[in-house]
Design an enzyme around this catalytic site. Structure first.
Site, PDB file in Angstrom:
ATOM      1  N   GLU A 242       0.809  -1.223   0.000  1.00  0.00           N
ATOM      2  CA  GLU A 242       0.000   0.000   0.000  1.00  0.00           C
ATOM      3  C   GLU A 242       0.842   1.273   0.000  1.00  0.00           C
ATOM      4  O   GLU A 242       0.625   2.191   0.792  1.00  0.00           O
ATOM      5  CB  GLU A 242      -0.970  -0.004   1.188  1.00  0.00           C
ATOM      6  CG  GLU A 242      -2.163   0.920   0.997  1.00  0.00           C
ATOM      7  CD  GLU A 242      -3.218   0.743   2.065  1.00  0.00           C
ATOM      8  OE1 GLU A 242      -3.423   1.668   2.851  1.00  0.00           O
ATOM      9  OE2 GLU A 242      -3.853  -0.333   2.100  1.00  0.00           O
ATOM     10  N   HIS A 257     -14.234   3.809   9.012  1.00  0.00           N
ATOM     11  CA  HIS A 257     -13.485   3.436  10.217  1.00  0.00           C
ATOM     12  C   HIS A 257     -13.768   4.406  11.360  1.00  0.00           C
ATOM     13  O   HIS A 257     -13.789   4.019  12.534  1.00  0.00           O
ATOM     14  CB  HIS A 257     -11.987   3.402   9.921  1.00  0.00           C
ATOM     15  CG  HIS A 257     -11.561   2.228   9.101  1.00  0.00           C
ATOM     16  ND1 HIS A 257     -10.285   2.114   8.585  1.00  0.00           N
ATOM     17  CD2 HIS A 257     -12.226   1.123   8.700  1.00  0.00           C
ATOM     18  CE1 HIS A 257     -10.184   0.985   7.910  1.00  0.00           C
ATOM     19  NE2 HIS A 257     -11.352   0.369   7.960  1.00  0.00           N
TER      20      HIS A 257
END
Length: 368
Positions: A242, A257
């Protein structure tokens, strides 16, 4: 592979000498041929939870060779259990059973089990083999593929973890018949995400097939899982850890989140929070001049059709969102990096959202 209608589909996550297959099809749990090639040695520990164990644990273990040393561990269910304390229970069980570096852990369950077992495998004796056997749609299309493992922290989701790739991912599509409708909708959030970020044709197909998908049509579900996994494998092969394009897989996750952490893990399912978060990202993309009103409306319609929330929690204000979003793992040098949409089917990483624009979006977004 044979040519019958129910023959499993095999994809590959191409990572050089750490490449591994994703097998997708019915009946994989009851057929030992699919698991046996990925066991590193004689010692096998199957880790599952109290919901999945009565349904599938015996089916999986009965198919293993009698020569293997098989242990099982059944953990409590739910996102609230995704903690270091639960991972310590896995390590304790491995040590108590005398498992060595040639052992294999098998994660039988949803994303929580898969993430925790993967993290336990990454750390036990500095790394042992594990296999993902996901039993929820969300885990089958997303969390089981790509090697992200870890646990939650009270201040942020998945803040403690490691990249550790499995030996294989075995997606038994038969397990979806026992999936509650709410969990199915949560998984569809991640499926929709792939269309929004990378494949407009897939998005259009999902719009046409949503009734079939929610009705557990086997052919539609298999096609959705295959395309989602193919897109995930493609992105992971490009950017395993990532550093760039893989961040696009987090569309809606920064907002989502924040909802999960604020509300308490398990109050909202992960996919539910991502569904609302993707709509927030779409609305913000419109405010930045990228998406049209019609594209935002289309995003809202498919999220609603999947049975996902269209509003954020009534108890969350602007600062509640921002305080948690500032801790997001994608942020660099104190700059908030969001995944937004240039158009439907094309996502981007954006770190220059004017604070007043972001705050206005959060303030105006519906609450429930």
């Amino acid at each position: 592979m044979n040519d019958s209608q129910n023959a499993p589909i095999t994809l590959e996550v191409s990572l050089g000498d750490r490449s591994y297959p994703i097998h997708i099809g019915p009946g994989l749990l009851g057929d030992p041929r699919w698991l046996a090639p990925y066991l590193a040695g004689r010692q096998v520990m199957v880790v599952t939870n109290e919901t999945v164990a009565p349904l599938y644990l015996e089916r999986l273990t009965q198919g293993l060779d009698a020569d293997l040393e098989v242990s099982t561990l059944v953990l409590p269910d739910g996102e609230a259990t995704k903690t270091l304390a639960s991972v310590e229970r896995i390590w304790d069980a491995l040590l108590a059973a005398g498992f060595n570096r040639r052992c294999t852990l098998v994660a039988l369950g949803g994303g929580v089990i898969g993430d925790m077992v993967g993290f336990a495998a990454a750390c036990y004796q500095r790394g042992v083999a594990f296999v993902q056997v996901p039993t929820t749609l969300l885990a089958q299309v997303d969390s089981s593929v790509g090697g992200k493992t870890g646990v939650n922290h009270p201040r942020g989701k998945n803040m403690i973890g490691a990249f550790w790739q499995p030996q294989a991912v075995l997606v038994d599509t038969d397990t979806l018949v026992t999936l509650p409708p709410r969990e199915l909708s949560a998984g569809l959030a991640e499926v929709i995400k792939y269309g929004l970020i990378r494949d407009a044709d897939f998005l259009a197909w999902l719009e046409a097939q949503m009734v079939a998908l929610r009705g557990l049509d086997a052919a539609a579900l298999t096609q959705a899982i295959e395309r989602s996994c193919a897109l995930k494998a493609e992105i992971v092969a490009e950017d395993e850890t990532e550093q760039g394009v893989r961040a696009l897989l987090n569309l809606g996750h920064t907002f989502g989140h924040a909802i999960e952490a604020h509300q308490g893990y398990g109050s909202w399912l992960h996919g539910e929070a991502v569904g609302a978060g993707m709509l927030m990202a779409a609305e913000l993309s419109r405010r930045l001049g990228w998406l049209s009103d019609a594209e935002v409306a289309r995003t809202r319609v498919i999220i609603e059709a999947a049975g996902l929330p269209l509003a954020a929690p009534a108890s969350m204000g602007v600062e509640d969102f921002l305080a948690i979003m500032r801790l997001d793992k994608k942020n660099l040098d104190s700059r908030l990096r969001l995944i937004l949409l240039r158009t439907l089917g094309e996502a981007c990483i954006h770190d220059a959202t004017p604070p007043e624009t972001l705050a206005a979006l959060i303030e105006a977004f519906p609450r429930r």
